[in-house]
Design a protein around this motif. Sequence first.
Motif, PDB file in Angstrom:
ATOM      1  N   VAL A   1       4.408   3.772  -4.420  1.00 48.65           N
ATOM      2  CA  VAL A   1       4.001   4.995  -5.334  1.00 48.65           C
ATOM      3  C   VAL A   1       4.325   4.750  -6.708  1.00 48.65           C
TER       4      VAL A   1
ATOM      5  N   SER B   1       0.881  -1.181  -0.143  1.00 50.64           N
ATOM      6  CA  SER B   1       0.064   0.024  -0.076  1.00 50.64           C
ATOM      7  C   SER B   1       0.718   1.231  -0.102  1.00 50.64           C
ATOM      8  N   SER B   2       2.227   1.399   0.437  1.00 55.89           N
ATOM      9  CA  SER B   2       2.962   2.316   0.549  1.00 55.89           C
ATOM     10  C   SER B   2       3.569   2.696  -1.148  1.00 55.89           C
TER      11      SER B   2
ATOM     12  N   SER C   1       2.695   8.965 -10.259  1.00 52.23           N
ATOM     13  CA  SER C   1       2.691  10.141  -9.437  1.00 52.23           C
ATOM     14  C   SER C   1       3.708  11.026  -9.389  1.00 52.23           C
TER      15      SER C   1
END
Lengths: 208, 229
Positions: free
Chosen positions: A55, A52-53, A59
């Motif tokens: 990137v 979930s972290s 982005s």
Amino acid sequence: MAETLQARSPVQTEAGTQAGRGTAWSFVLAGIVGLAAAFTLLVEKIALLKDSSYVPSCSINPVLSCGSVMNTDQAEAFGFPNPILGVAGFTGLLTIGVILLTRLTLPRWFWWGIQAGTTFGVVFVHWLIFQSLYRIEALCPYCMVVWVTAITAFVAATTQNVTSGRLGLPRRAEAIGSYAPSLVIVWLVLIAGLILVQFWDYWVTLLK
Amino acid sequence: MKAPKTSPVKRNVIVSSLVIAAFVALVTAALTLGAKTANPSDRADAAATGTATGKLVRDDSHRLGAAGTGKVVLVEFLDFECEACRAAYPLVEEMRATYAGKVDFVVRYFPIDSHANAVNSAVAVEAAAQQGKFEEMYKRMYDTQATWGEQQESKAPVFRGFADELGLDMAAYDKAVADKATLERVERDRQDGLDLGVQGTPTFFLNGKKLEPTSTQDFRDKIDAALNG
């Protein structure tokens, strides 16, 4: 009367085949580009699900940010990640485009199917555009590629159906077929305008 | 086919070019007009906060030491459990001494998920900050990191001990730690960081620009350049 008819038919067939080539190539290109974008989005989504972290590669800044778009409910409009639809849909589009390149004549019902598919695509994409601009307030570059391809495919399919008379529109409307590329440009410029206005403050800071 | 008509391709090129040209002209006009009217106030604002989006420095963001002139603002996104932040800490302290009164040192929380006590420590510092002891708690966290970092269980009691040693009002401290607003304050910092493209800690922004110093000397050079620029 006889003269106009005579003059008309060769022009008509010429325009018809030309539009057919244009449609085929539009489908092929939209299919390839859309598939690449949807595929990338799906891979990024899986990477996000695993960690979930994570990137995503797209982005870049507060406005151009896939992560913030991909993590929303809207990114799973039908209960599963949207790119799954994209991977399947654009593969279909690409296949149809390649088939059209063989100059194969497709039955009427098949064209109605193409119309239904691309219409669904364009409606869905505009819902996503609205959500992205005014609800999530961020842009995801890969998603924007999908917007462009979905609009291109829709315009190509619709103008082809209009020109060939499959939609049963008056003859006058058929002229629109030769303006398909312009139609796509106008459409994209309108969306670009909305994006510019919505994120104006941000774009201005980039210039300083 | 009597009247010579332009080919469909040509017509499309003409229409498309006209549409795009009109669009570009419109945007350019809006930009130049906007730049003329908005510049004086906007510029000052942008200089003060580093970015017009305001995500870099919030009104309630913590500063290390007294505020500088606002000309040069160094923002650090940090995680108290992050070893690289701990490693950068002496350098930041040294620069604080060198550039006292010239550079604003702003600290933003950016707890990393893989650190079990990243959020706990940030919340503890934030709770201390509410009693005006931000800097003391900030230092304490780094000075003691080796004793509590890289462990799985909650170190909140350890942090509470720090608060006690700093002479904080413990009832108020406990209340602040338990208060959801304190956690939200930390989370908002992190969200700002994510929005700004922060991917790890420590991440420094010098006057709104992400800084990627290659060495400590390079770091100082860039600050000097900003001061002289």
